[in-house]
Design a protein around this motif. Sequence first.
Motif, PDB file in Angstrom:
ATOM      1  N   VAL A 225      69.432 -43.226 -57.131  1.00 17.50           N
ATOM      2  CA  VAL A 225      70.314 -44.041 -56.781  1.00 17.50           C
ATOM      3  C   VAL A 225      69.795 -44.966 -55.474  1.00 17.50           C
ATOM      4  N   GLU A 226      69.823 -45.833 -55.943  1.00 20.17           N
ATOM      5  CA  GLU A 226      69.653 -47.006 -55.340  1.00 20.17           C
ATOM      6  C   GLU A 226      70.727 -47.378 -54.499  1.00 20.17           C
ATOM      7  N   SER A 227      70.449 -48.598 -53.180  1.00 18.79           N
ATOM      8  CA  SER A 227      70.968 -49.670 -52.801  1.00 18.79           C
ATOM      9  C   SER A 227      70.551 -50.527 -51.968  1.00 18.79           C
ATOM     10  N   SER A 228      70.969 -51.834 -52.167  1.00 18.88           N
ATOM     11  CA  SER A 228      69.937 -53.060 -51.438  1.00 18.88           C
ATOM     12  C   SER A 228      70.849 -53.596 -50.056  1.00 18.88           C
ATOM     13  N   PHE A 229      72.311 -52.400 -49.814  1.00 20.54           N
ATOM     14  CA  PHE A 229      72.810 -52.370 -48.622  1.00 20.54           C
ATOM     15  C   PHE A 229      72.148 -51.559 -47.536  1.00 20.54           C
ATOM     16  N   PHE A 230      72.159 -50.217 -47.998  1.00 22.19           N
ATOM     17  CA  PHE A 230      71.750 -49.414 -47.582  1.00 22.19           C
ATOM     18  C   PHE A 230      70.158 -49.190 -47.041  1.00 22.19           C
ATOM     19  N   ASP A 231      69.645 -49.639 -48.398  1.00 26.36           N
ATOM     20  CA  ASP A 231      68.177 -49.511 -47.808  1.00 26.36           C
ATOM     21  C   ASP A 231      67.179 -50.287 -47.083  1.00 26.36           C
ATOM     22  N   ASP A 232      68.447 -51.160 -46.168  1.00 23.36           N
ATOM     23  CA  ASP A 232      68.133 -52.355 -46.275  1.00 23.36           C
ATOM     24  C   ASP A 232      68.017 -52.301 -44.583  1.00 23.36           C
ATOM     25  N   CYS A 233      66.441 -51.923 -43.969  1.00 21.49           N
ATOM     26  CA  CYS A 233      66.562 -51.331 -42.500  1.00 21.49           C
ATOM     27  C   CYS A 233      66.986 -52.570 -41.096  1.00 21.49           C
ATOM     28  N   ASP A 234      66.686 -53.889 -41.816  1.00 26.02           N
ATOM     29  CA  ASP A 234      67.739 -53.801 -40.350  1.00 26.02           C
ATOM     30  C   ASP A 234      69.204 -53.905 -40.189  1.00 26.02           C
ATOM     31  N   LYS A 235      69.379 -53.590 -41.046  1.00 28.44           N
ATOM     32  CA  LYS A 235      71.057 -53.014 -40.893  1.00 28.44           C
ATOM     33  C   LYS A 235      71.065 -51.394 -40.525  1.00 28.44           C
ATOM     34  N   PHE A 236      70.358 -50.395 -41.325  1.00 23.92           N
ATOM     35  CA  PHE A 236      70.224 -48.679 -41.255  1.00 23.92           C
ATOM     36  C   PHE A 236      69.101 -48.494 -40.877  1.00 23.92           C
ATOM     37  N   PRO A 237      68.421 -48.309 -39.673  1.00 20.28           N
ATOM     38  CA  PRO A 237      67.314 -48.282 -39.477  1.00 20.28           C
ATOM     39  C   PRO A 237      66.613 -46.519 -39.830  1.00 20.28           C
ATOM     40  N   ALA A 238      65.318 -46.475 -40.203  1.00 21.62           N
ATOM     41  CA  ALA A 238      64.792 -45.141 -40.886  1.00 21.62           C
ATOM     42  C   ALA A 238      65.344 -44.274 -39.784  1.00 21.62           C
ATOM     43  N   GLY A 239      65.403 -42.990 -41.072  1.00 20.48           N
ATOM     44  CA  GLY A 239      66.830 -41.692 -41.054  1.00 20.48           C
ATOM     45  C   GLY A 239      68.011 -41.963 -40.046  1.00 20.48           C
ATOM     46  N   SER A 240      68.446 -43.209 -40.577  1.00 24.66           N
ATOM     47  CA  SER A 240      70.046 -43.664 -40.065  1.00 24.66           C
ATOM     48  C   SER A 240      70.797 -43.004 -41.227  1.00 24.66           C
ATOM     49  N   VAL A 241      70.316 -43.335 -42.551  1.00 27.24           N
ATOM     50  CA  VAL A 241      71.592 -43.209 -43.463  1.00 27.24           C
ATOM     51  C   VAL A 241      70.886 -41.211 -44.483  1.00 27.24           C
ATOM     52  N   THR A 242      71.352 -41.026 -45.102  1.00 33.36           N
ATOM     53  CA  THR A 242      71.174 -39.679 -45.779  1.00 33.36           C
ATOM     54  C   THR A 242      72.584 -39.755 -46.999  1.00 33.36           C
ATOM     55  N   PHE A 243      71.885 -39.744 -48.250  1.00 34.06           N
ATOM     56  CA  PHE A 243      72.192 -39.543 -49.467  1.00 34.06           C
ATOM     57  C   PHE A 243      73.526 -38.140 -48.947  1.00 34.06           C
ATOM     58  N   ASP A 244      74.738 -38.284 -49.486  1.00 39.44           N
ATOM     59  CA  ASP A 244      75.767 -36.606 -49.221  1.00 39.44           C
ATOM     60  C   ASP A 244      76.321 -36.351 -50.419  1.00 39.44           C
ATOM     61  N   HIS A 245      76.646 -36.829 -51.062  1.00 35.99           N
ATOM     62  CA  HIS A 245      77.761 -36.702 -52.240  1.00 35.99           C
ATOM     63  C   HIS A 245      78.280 -38.382 -53.187  1.00 35.99           C
ATOM     64  N   ALA A 246      78.633 -37.271 -54.330  1.00 35.93           N
ATOM     65  CA  ALA A 246      79.119 -38.383 -55.297  1.00 35.93           C
ATOM     66  C   ALA A 246      80.405 -37.836 -55.152  1.00 35.93           C
ATOM     67  N   LEU A 247      81.019 -38.814 -55.759  1.00 29.25           N
ATOM     68  CA  LEU A 247      82.266 -38.203 -57.584  1.00 29.25           C
ATOM     69  C   LEU A 247      83.071 -38.732 -58.303  1.00 29.25           C
ATOM     70  N   LEU A 248      83.133 -38.524 -58.566  1.00 25.36           N
ATOM     71  CA  LEU A 248      83.687 -39.244 -60.050  1.00 25.36           C
ATOM     72  C   LEU A 248      85.414 -39.029 -60.166  1.00 25.36           C
ATOM     73  N   MET A 249      85.791 -40.291 -60.657  1.00 25.73           N
ATOM     74  CA  MET A 249      86.871 -40.321 -60.983  1.00 25.73           C
ATOM     75  C   MET A 249      88.021 -40.630 -62.857  1.00 25.73           C
ATOM     76  N   SER A 250      88.879 -40.526 -62.675  1.00 26.18           N
ATOM     77  CA  SER A 250      88.650 -41.001 -64.754  1.00 26.18           C
ATOM     78  C   SER A 250      90.087 -41.021 -64.790  1.00 26.18           C
ATOM     79  N   GLY A 251      90.829 -42.116 -65.819  1.00 30.53           N
ATOM     80  CA  GLY A 251      92.025 -41.848 -65.781  1.00 30.53           C
ATOM     81  C   GLY A 251      93.468 -42.269 -64.975  1.00 30.53           C
ATOM     82  N   ILE A 252      93.047 -42.716 -63.882  1.00 35.96           N
ATOM     83  CA  ILE A 252      94.120 -42.603 -62.723  1.00 35.96           C
ATOM     84  C   ILE A 252      94.547 -43.910 -62.913  1.00 35.96           C
ATOM     85  N   ASP A 253      95.731 -43.426 -63.207  1.00 31.39           N
ATOM     86  CA  ASP A 253      97.473 -44.516 -62.897  1.00 31.39           C
ATOM     87  C   ASP A 253      97.398 -45.461 -61.353  1.00 31.39           C
ATOM     88  N   HIS A 254      96.634 -46.761 -61.685  1.00 31.87           N
ATOM     89  CA  HIS A 254      97.247 -47.249 -60.229  1.00 31.87           C
ATOM     90  C   HIS A 254      97.982 -48.437 -59.611  1.00 31.87           C
TER      91      HIS A 254
END
Length: 239
Positions: free
Chosen positions: A201-230
């Motif tokens: 996983v890469e993200s220019s937003f969450f990898d920005d140390c000006d916004k998020f100092p080192a150690g302040s962000v940790t990957f937790d999990h990911a989810l998948l959804m498909s075929g959802i009427d909405h």
Amino acid sequence: MRIPTIRGLIDRRVLVNFRVEPNALANILPAPFRPQLVGGFGIAGICLIRLTQIRPQFFPATVGISSENAAHRIAVEWNAADGVRTGVYIPRRDTSSMLNAIAGGRLFPGTHHRARFDVREIEDEYHIAMHSLDGSAHVLVDGHKTSQLPDDSIFSTVSDVSDFFEAGSLGYSPSSSAHEFDGLELRSANWHVEPLAVTKVESSFFDDCDKFPAGSVTFDHALLMSGIDHEWHSRESLC
């Protein structure tokens, strides 16, 4: 901003979520929002969603449009007249659709930035990359279907995390008016999530140390959804 009810199909939705030190989120959230906490951490992430058959509520699906989209999201709460409300704050939206980019912030809530998407889906394997045309945002996710959350996830069960995100269906985005936020509510007819094991996983937003100092962000999990009427429902703007 008020729009007609929009219907469609969530063909594929990947939610990549991080646990974040509350102070880091508080520093970037505008008033009146504050981080919604789970186990002492804020929850923020990336939504990578392919929408199909998108059209006004009473139009046939055959006239609907399709697009790939990305949104950076932060779980938030705020004080309202009837008590504390919860939802998500969306600081940035990106889209493959020129129509979404033109209408976003004008006819449709939230400014949308044009982006290129590279998507490969082979059986249970997923690769999704997004590069904004203005060069300011980049996301990459590689993963595959699995049956359980990571052992170190802040959520105990898939049911717990499903309930948390289903409850966060109301989103607010910056509008064209200063200090005002456009509201949009997602209503899903057949809500269902399953875990996605992320290998990269890469993200220019969450990898920005000006916004998020080192150690302040940790990957937790990911989810998948498909075929959802909405449906998408416009909600009152928030100041």
